[in-house]
Write an enzyme that holds these catalytic residues in place. Structure first.
Site, mmCIF file in Angstrom:
data_model
loop_
_atom_site.group_PDB
_atom_site.id
_atom_site.type_symbol
_atom_site.label_atom_id
_atom_site.label_comp_id
_atom_site.label_asym_id
_atom_site.label_seq_id
_atom_site.Cartn_x
_atom_site.Cartn_y
_atom_site.Cartn_z
ATOM 1 N N TYR A 156 -18.467 -17.611 32.320
ATOM 2 C CA TYR A 156 -17.790 -18.466 33.167
ATOM 3 C C TYR A 156 -16.444 -18.944 32.565
ATOM 4 C CZ TYR A 156 -17.921 -23.153 35.494
ATOM 5 O OH TYR A 156 -17.757 -24.087 36.461
ATOM 6 N N SER B 215 -11.884 -25.250 36.089
ATOM 7 C CA SER B 215 -12.849 -26.216 35.380
ATOM 8 C C SER B 215 -12.055 -26.493 34.117
ATOM 9 C CB SER B 215 -14.070 -25.299 34.986
ATOM 10 O OG SER B 215 -14.932 -25.886 33.928
HETATM 11 P P1 NAD Z 1 -22.945 -26.331 43.557
HETATM 12 O O1 NAD Z 1 -23.893 -25.229 43.136
HETATM 13 O O2 NAD Z 1 -23.343 -27.654 44.153
HETATM 14 O O3 NAD Z 1 -22.089 -25.431 44.571
HETATM 15 C C1 NAD Z 1 -21.577 -24.149 44.781
HETATM 16 C C2 NAD Z 1 -21.451 -23.662 45.871
HETATM 17 O O4 NAD Z 1 -21.120 -22.314 46.003
HETATM 18 C C3 NAD Z 1 -22.394 -23.777 46.957
HETATM 19 O O5 NAD Z 1 -22.337 -24.438 48.197
HETATM 20 C C4 NAD Z 1 -23.196 -22.652 46.850
HETATM 21 O O6 NAD Z 1 -23.792 -22.313 48.064
HETATM 22 C C5 NAD Z 1 -22.013 -21.745 46.952
HETATM 23 N N1 NAD Z 1 -22.120 -20.384 46.419
HETATM 24 C C6 NAD Z 1 -22.481 -19.935 45.394
HETATM 25 N N2 NAD Z 1 -22.473 -18.440 45.340
HETATM 26 C C7 NAD Z 1 -22.199 -18.170 46.950
HETATM 27 C C8 NAD Z 1 -21.881 -17.002 47.412
HETATM 28 N N3 NAD Z 1 -22.048 -15.707 46.965
HETATM 29 N N4 NAD Z 1 -21.400 -17.197 48.703
HETATM 30 C C9 NAD Z 1 -20.935 -18.181 49.159
HETATM 31 N N5 NAD Z 1 -21.109 -19.432 48.630
HETATM 32 C C10 NAD Z 1 -21.642 -19.381 47.482
HETATM 33 O O7 NAD Z 1 -21.867 -26.639 42.234
HETATM 34 P P2 NAD Z 1 -20.531 -27.417 42.049
HETATM 35 O O8 NAD Z 1 -20.716 -28.016 40.969
HETATM 36 O O9 NAD Z 1 -20.255 -28.253 43.455
HETATM 37 O O10 NAD Z 1 -19.464 -26.307 41.984
HETATM 38 C C11 NAD Z 1 -18.418 -26.098 42.869
HETATM 39 C C12 NAD Z 1 -17.273 -25.537 41.886
HETATM 40 O O11 NAD Z 1 -16.780 -26.393 40.820
HETATM 41 C C13 NAD Z 1 -17.593 -24.234 41.373
HETATM 42 O O12 NAD Z 1 -16.413 -23.320 41.303
HETATM 43 C C14 NAD Z 1 -17.856 -24.818 39.664
HETATM 44 O O13 NAD Z 1 -17.524 -23.684 38.836
HETATM 45 C C15 NAD Z 1 -16.825 -25.793 39.701
HETATM 46 N N6 NAD Z 1 -16.932 -26.765 38.634
HETATM 47 C C16 NAD Z 1 -18.171 -27.386 38.592
HETATM 48 C C17 NAD Z 1 -18.556 -28.387 37.489
HETATM 49 C C18 NAD Z 1 -19.567 -29.339 37.358
HETATM 50 O O14 NAD Z 1 -19.894 -29.849 36.338
HETATM 51 N N7 NAD Z 1 -20.504 -29.324 38.426
HETATM 52 C C19 NAD Z 1 -17.398 -28.636 36.428
HETATM 53 C C20 NAD Z 1 -16.357 -27.813 36.655
HETATM 54 C C21 NAD Z 1 -16.052 -26.987 37.846
#
Ligand code: NAD
Length: 267
Positions: free
Chosen positions: A158, A145
Protein backbone atom coordinates in the site's frame (compact mmCIF):
# COMPACT_ATOMS: atom_id res chain seq x y z
CA UNK A 1 -25.89 24.27 -2.92
CA UNK A 2 -23.58 26.22 -5.20
CA UNK A 3 -23.09 26.51 -8.94
CA UNK A 4 -19.31 26.72 -9.15
CA UNK A 5 -19.13 23.52 -11.23
CA UNK A 6 -22.32 23.90 -13.25
CA UNK A 7 -21.49 22.81 -16.81
CA UNK A 8 -18.59 20.65 -15.62
CA UNK A 9 -18.55 16.85 -15.61
CA UNK A 10 -16.69 14.54 -13.26
CA UNK A 11 -15.68 10.89 -13.54
CA UNK A 12 -14.90 9.47 -10.09
CA UNK A 13 -13.50 5.96 -9.77
CA UNK A 14 -14.30 3.92 -6.66
CA UNK A 15 -17.25 6.18 -5.82
CA UNK A 16 -19.80 3.56 -4.72
CA UNK A 17 -18.74 4.04 -1.08
CA UNK A 18 -16.54 5.98 1.32
CA UNK A 19 -14.44 8.89 0.15
CA UNK A 20 -15.43 8.47 -3.53
CA UNK A 21 -19.16 8.76 -2.77
CA UNK A 22 -18.40 11.89 -0.73
CA UNK A 23 -16.47 13.40 -3.67
CA UNK A 24 -19.53 12.70 -5.86
CA UNK A 25 -21.89 14.45 -3.44
CA UNK A 26 -19.57 17.43 -2.95
CA UNK A 27 -19.07 18.02 -6.69
CA UNK A 28 -22.79 17.43 -7.43
CA UNK A 29 -23.53 19.99 -4.70
CA UNK A 30 -21.59 22.49 -6.84
CA UNK A 31 -23.58 21.55 -9.97
CA UNK A 32 -21.26 19.05 -11.69
CA UNK A 33 -22.69 16.09 -13.64
CA UNK A 34 -21.20 12.87 -12.32
CA UNK A 35 -20.23 9.40 -13.48
CA UNK A 36 -19.91 6.97 -10.57
CA UNK A 37 -17.80 3.81 -10.70
CA UNK A 38 -17.04 0.98 -8.31
CA UNK A 39 -18.20 -2.38 -7.04
CA UNK A 40 -21.15 -3.23 -4.82
CA UNK A 41 -24.72 -4.43 -4.71
CA UNK A 42 -26.49 -3.18 -7.86
CA UNK A 43 -29.61 -2.12 -5.93
CA UNK A 44 -27.55 -0.09 -3.45
CA UNK A 45 -25.56 1.52 -6.27
CA UNK A 46 -28.78 2.52 -8.04
CA UNK A 47 -30.14 3.98 -4.78
CA UNK A 48 -26.92 6.00 -4.39
CA UNK A 49 -26.99 7.16 -8.04
CA UNK A 50 -30.67 8.17 -8.00
CA UNK A 51 -30.29 9.75 -4.53
CA UNK A 52 -27.46 12.08 -5.60
CA UNK A 53 -29.28 12.97 -8.83
CA UNK A 54 -32.49 13.82 -6.92
CA UNK A 55 -30.83 15.68 -4.08
CA UNK A 56 -28.65 17.93 -6.24
CA UNK A 57 -30.65 18.03 -9.50
CA UNK A 58 -27.72 16.92 -11.68
CA UNK A 59 -27.14 14.04 -14.08
CA UNK A 60 -25.56 11.08 -12.29
CA UNK A 61 -24.52 7.99 -14.27
CA UNK A 62 -22.79 4.77 -13.31
CA UNK A 63 -20.22 2.60 -15.07
CA UNK A 64 -19.04 -0.60 -13.38
CA UNK A 65 -15.61 -0.85 -15.04
CA UNK A 66 -13.11 -3.01 -13.16
CA UNK A 67 -9.99 -0.92 -12.44
CA UNK A 68 -7.76 -3.95 -12.94
CA UNK A 69 -8.82 -4.08 -16.63
CA UNK A 70 -7.33 -1.36 -18.88
CA UNK A 71 -9.88 -1.91 -21.66
CA UNK A 72 -12.76 -1.47 -19.23
CA UNK A 73 -11.16 1.75 -17.91
CA UNK A 74 -10.83 3.11 -21.46
CA UNK A 75 -14.43 2.03 -22.13
CA UNK A 76 -15.59 3.90 -19.01
CA UNK A 77 -13.87 7.12 -20.15
CA UNK A 78 -15.54 6.75 -23.58
CA UNK A 79 -18.90 6.04 -21.93
CA UNK A 80 -18.58 9.17 -19.75
CA UNK A 81 -17.54 11.25 -22.77
CA UNK A 82 -20.43 9.93 -24.89
CA UNK A 83 -23.13 10.24 -22.25
CA UNK A 84 -21.98 13.35 -20.33
CA UNK A 85 -20.50 15.06 -23.41
CA UNK A 86 -16.95 15.30 -21.97
CA UNK A 87 -14.82 14.62 -18.91
CA UNK A 88 -13.61 17.82 -17.22
CA UNK A 89 -12.66 16.29 -13.87
CA UNK A 90 -11.12 12.87 -13.30
CA UNK A 91 -10.76 11.63 -9.73
CA UNK A 92 -8.69 8.46 -9.49
CA UNK A 93 -9.93 7.23 -6.15
CA UNK A 94 -10.55 3.46 -6.32
CA UNK A 95 -8.13 1.79 -3.96
CA UNK A 96 -7.21 -1.51 -2.38
CA UNK A 97 -5.42 -2.28 0.87
CA UNK A 98 -3.85 -5.53 2.04
CA UNK A 99 -1.79 -5.97 5.21
CA UNK A 100 0.94 -8.57 5.66
CA UNK A 101 4.58 -8.46 6.60
CA UNK A 102 6.90 -8.54 3.59
CA UNK A 103 7.99 -12.07 4.57
CA UNK A 104 4.45 -13.34 3.93
CA UNK A 105 3.07 -10.82 1.45
CA UNK A 106 1.22 -12.66 -1.38
CA UNK A 107 2.58 -11.65 -4.79
CA UNK A 108 -0.92 -11.65 -6.29
CA UNK A 109 -2.06 -9.12 -3.66
CA UNK A 110 0.98 -6.95 -4.42
CA UNK A 111 0.02 -7.00 -8.11
CA UNK A 112 -3.66 -6.26 -7.39
CA UNK A 113 -2.76 -3.20 -5.28
CA UNK A 114 -0.48 -1.86 -7.99
CA UNK A 115 -3.11 -2.51 -10.69
CA UNK A 116 -5.88 -0.60 -8.88
CA UNK A 117 -3.89 2.05 -6.98
CA UNK A 118 -1.29 2.96 -9.64
CA UNK A 119 -1.86 1.47 -13.09
CA UNK A 120 -5.59 2.32 -13.27
CA UNK A 121 -4.94 6.05 -12.62
CA UNK A 122 -2.29 5.98 -15.37
CA UNK A 123 -4.67 4.34 -17.87
CA UNK A 124 -7.56 6.69 -16.99
CA UNK A 125 -5.33 9.78 -17.09
CA UNK A 126 -3.94 8.76 -20.49
CA UNK A 127 -7.50 8.31 -21.76
CA UNK A 128 -8.80 11.74 -20.61
CA UNK A 129 -5.77 13.93 -21.37
CA UNK A 130 -6.40 14.44 -25.12
CA UNK A 131 -9.84 15.99 -24.59
CA UNK A 132 -8.65 18.05 -21.61
CA UNK A 133 -5.80 19.41 -23.74
CA UNK A 134 -8.27 20.26 -26.54
CA UNK A 135 -10.38 22.37 -24.16
CA UNK A 136 -7.31 23.59 -22.21
CA UNK A 137 -9.08 22.87 -18.93
CA UNK A 138 -9.01 19.87 -16.66
CA UNK A 139 -8.71 18.69 -13.10
CA UNK A 140 -7.05 15.36 -12.28
CA UNK A 141 -7.10 14.39 -8.62
CA UNK A 142 -5.52 11.22 -7.28
CA UNK A 143 -6.48 9.96 -3.84
CA UNK A 144 -3.10 9.09 -2.35
CA UNK A 145 -2.68 8.81 1.43
CA UNK A 146 -0.49 9.86 4.34
CA UNK A 147 1.22 6.64 3.23
CA UNK A 148 2.52 8.63 0.26
CA UNK A 149 5.12 9.92 2.77
CA UNK A 150 5.26 7.63 5.80
CA UNK A 151 4.50 4.02 6.57
CA UNK A 152 3.79 1.47 9.29
CA UNK A 153 4.75 -2.22 9.45
CA UNK A 154 2.54 -4.50 7.36
CA UNK A 155 1.64 -1.94 4.71
CA UNK A 156 4.56 -2.31 2.28
CA UNK A 157 2.53 -2.69 -0.92
CA UNK A 158 0.00 0.00 0.00
CA UNK A 159 2.77 2.42 0.98
CA UNK A 160 4.68 1.66 -2.21
CA UNK A 161 1.56 2.31 -4.34
CA UNK A 162 0.81 5.58 -2.57
CA UNK A 163 4.42 6.79 -2.93
CA UNK A 164 4.14 5.80 -6.61
CA UNK A 165 0.88 7.66 -7.25
CA UNK A 166 2.40 10.79 -5.67
CA UNK A 167 5.29 10.54 -8.12
CA UNK A 168 2.89 10.01 -11.03
CA UNK A 169 0.88 13.05 -9.88
CA UNK A 170 3.99 15.25 -10.04
CA UNK A 171 4.92 13.92 -13.49
CA UNK A 172 1.49 14.61 -14.97
CA UNK A 173 1.46 18.07 -13.36
CA UNK A 174 4.75 19.00 -15.04
CA UNK A 175 3.77 17.49 -18.40
CA UNK A 176 0.65 19.73 -18.39
CA UNK A 177 2.25 22.71 -16.69
CA UNK A 178 1.62 25.17 -19.55
CA UNK A 179 -2.03 24.16 -19.89
CA UNK A 180 -5.21 24.75 -17.89
CA UNK A 181 -5.03 21.18 -16.62
CA UNK A 182 -4.01 20.61 -13.01
CA UNK A 183 -3.02 17.31 -11.41
CA UNK A 184 -2.77 16.95 -7.64
CA UNK A 185 -3.09 14.31 -4.94
CA UNK A 186 -5.26 14.38 -1.84
CA UNK A 187 -3.51 12.64 1.05
CA UNK A 188 -5.97 11.55 3.75
CA UNK A 189 -5.10 10.21 7.17
CA UNK A 190 -7.45 7.61 8.72
CA UNK A 191 -11.02 8.08 7.51
CA UNK A 192 -13.82 5.79 8.71
CA UNK A 193 -14.88 3.93 5.54
CA UNK A 194 -15.18 0.27 4.50
CA UNK A 195 -11.39 0.21 4.30
CA UNK A 196 -10.83 1.19 7.96
CA UNK A 197 -13.95 -0.77 9.05
CA UNK A 198 -12.28 -4.00 7.88
CA UNK A 199 -9.23 -3.08 9.92
CA UNK A 200 -11.32 -2.52 13.06
CA UNK A 201 -13.14 -5.87 12.53
CA UNK A 202 -9.78 -7.64 12.13
CA UNK A 203 -8.55 -5.92 15.30
CA UNK A 204 -11.68 -7.18 17.18
CA UNK A 205 -11.14 -10.75 15.94
CA UNK A 206 -7.44 -10.65 16.80
CA UNK A 207 -8.08 -9.41 20.37
CA UNK A 208 -11.29 -11.41 20.91
CA UNK A 209 -13.29 -8.27 21.81
CA UNK A 210 -16.50 -6.65 20.53
CA UNK A 211 -16.41 -4.21 17.62
CA UNK A 212 -17.21 -1.30 19.96
CA UNK A 213 -14.35 -2.26 22.29
CA UNK A 214 -12.09 -2.66 19.28
CA UNK A 215 -13.07 0.78 18.04
CA UNK A 216 -12.16 2.33 21.41
CA UNK A 217 -8.90 0.42 21.50
CA UNK A 218 -8.18 1.34 17.89
CA UNK A 219 -8.72 5.01 18.61
CA UNK A 220 -6.63 4.90 21.80
CA UNK A 221 -3.82 2.79 20.45
CA UNK A 222 -3.69 3.73 16.81
CA UNK A 223 -5.03 7.19 16.31
CA UNK A 224 -2.74 9.03 18.71
CA UNK A 225 0.09 7.42 16.75
CA UNK A 226 -1.45 8.02 13.34
CA UNK A 227 -3.53 11.10 14.04
CA UNK A 228 -2.81 13.48 16.88
CA UNK A 229 -6.41 14.75 16.54
CA UNK A 230 -7.62 11.50 18.19
CA UNK A 231 -10.60 11.14 15.90
CA UNK A 232 -11.36 9.83 12.45
CA UNK A 233 -11.33 12.31 9.60
CA UNK A 234 -14.73 12.54 7.91
CA UNK A 235 -15.30 11.82 4.24
CA UNK A 236 -16.79 15.32 3.92
CA UNK A 237 -13.53 16.87 5.18
CA UNK A 238 -11.67 15.01 2.41
CA UNK A 239 -14.23 15.90 -0.27
CA UNK A 240 -14.01 19.61 0.59
CA UNK A 241 -10.39 19.45 -0.57
CA UNK A 242 -11.49 18.16 -3.97
CA UNK A 243 -13.98 21.02 -4.36
CA UNK A 244 -11.15 23.50 -3.78
CA UNK A 245 -8.88 21.73 -6.31
CA UNK A 246 -11.69 21.86 -8.92
CA UNK A 247 -12.26 25.59 -8.40
CA UNK A 248 -10.64 28.33 -10.47
CA UNK A 249 -8.90 29.41 -7.25
CA UNK A 250 -7.07 26.06 -7.30
CA UNK A 251 -5.52 26.69 -10.74
CA UNK A 252 -2.00 27.17 -9.39
CA UNK A 253 -2.01 23.97 -7.31
CA UNK A 254 0.22 21.79 -9.48
CA UNK A 255 1.69 18.43 -8.53
CA UNK A 256 0.87 19.11 -4.91
CA UNK A 257 0.08 16.83 -2.00
CA UNK A 258 -3.08 18.17 -0.38
CA UNK A 259 -2.63 16.65 3.06
CA UNK A 260 -5.80 16.20 5.15
CA UNK A 261 -4.49 13.79 7.76
CA UNK A 262 -5.30 15.09 11.24
CA UNK A 263 -1.64 15.92 11.85
CA UNK A 264 -0.37 12.39 11.16
CA UNK A 265 2.53 13.52 8.95
CA UNK A 266 3.17 16.63 11.07
CA UNK A 267 4.39 14.56 13.99
P1 NAD B 1 -13.73 2.09 0.23
O1 NAD B 1 -13.36 0.66 0.34
O2 NAD B 1 -15.02 2.56 0.85
O3 NAD B 1 -13.74 2.56 -1.29
C1 NAD B 1 -12.98 1.94 -2.30
C2 NAD B 1 -13.72 2.07 -3.60
O4 NAD B 1 -12.92 1.49 -4.64
C3 NAD B 1 -15.07 1.33 -3.61
O5 NAD B 1 -16.02 2.09 -4.33
C4 NAD B 1 -14.73 0.05 -4.36
O6 NAD B 1 -15.86 -0.55 -4.99
C5 NAD B 1 -13.72 0.58 -5.37
N1 NAD B 1 -12.90 -0.44 -5.98
C6 NAD B 1 -12.06 -1.32 -5.39
N2 NAD B 1 -11.50 -2.12 -6.32
C7 NAD B 1 -12.01 -1.75 -7.52
C8 NAD B 1 -11.84 -2.19 -8.86
N3 NAD B 1 -11.02 -3.21 -9.16
N4 NAD B 1 -12.54 -1.57 -9.83
C9 NAD B 1 -13.40 -0.55 -9.53
N5 NAD B 1 -13.59 -0.08 -8.29
C10 NAD B 1 -12.91 -0.68 -7.29
O7 NAD B 1 -12.51 2.85 0.87
P2 NAD B 1 -12.12 4.41 0.95
O8 NAD B 1 -11.46 4.57 2.25
O9 NAD B 1 -13.24 5.30 0.58
O10 NAD B 1 -10.97 4.47 -0.18
C11 NAD B 1 -10.95 5.41 -1.23
C12 NAD B 1 -9.52 5.85 -1.48
O11 NAD B 1 -9.03 6.55 -0.33
C13 NAD B 1 -8.53 4.69 -1.74
O12 NAD B 1 -7.65 5.06 -2.79
C14 NAD B 1 -7.78 4.61 -0.42
O13 NAD B 1 -6.49 4.06 -0.59
C15 NAD B 1 -7.75 6.07 -0.01
N6 NAD B 1 -7.48 6.32 1.42
C16 NAD B 1 -8.34 5.87 2.38
C17 NAD B 1 -8.04 6.12 3.72
C18 NAD B 1 -8.94 5.66 4.86
O14 NAD B 1 -8.54 5.78 6.01
N7 NAD B 1 -10.14 5.17 4.58
C19 NAD B 1 -6.88 6.84 4.05
C20 NAD B 1 -6.03 7.28 3.03
C21 NAD B 1 -6.35 7.01 1.71
Amino acid sequence: MGDMLTGRTALITGSTSGIGAAYARALANEGAAIMLNGFGDSGEIETLRAGIADEYGVTVLYNGADMTKPNEIRGMVKDATDRLGKVDILINNAGLQHRDMVDDFPVEKWDALFDVNVKAPFIATQAVLPQMRERDWGRIINTASANAFITSPGTSAYTATKHAIMGFTKSVALETIETGITCNAICPGTVRTNMSEHRIEAFAAEKGVSKEEALDAYIDRKLPYHQPMRRFITVEEIAAGAVYLCSDAGAAMRGAAFTIDGGWTAR
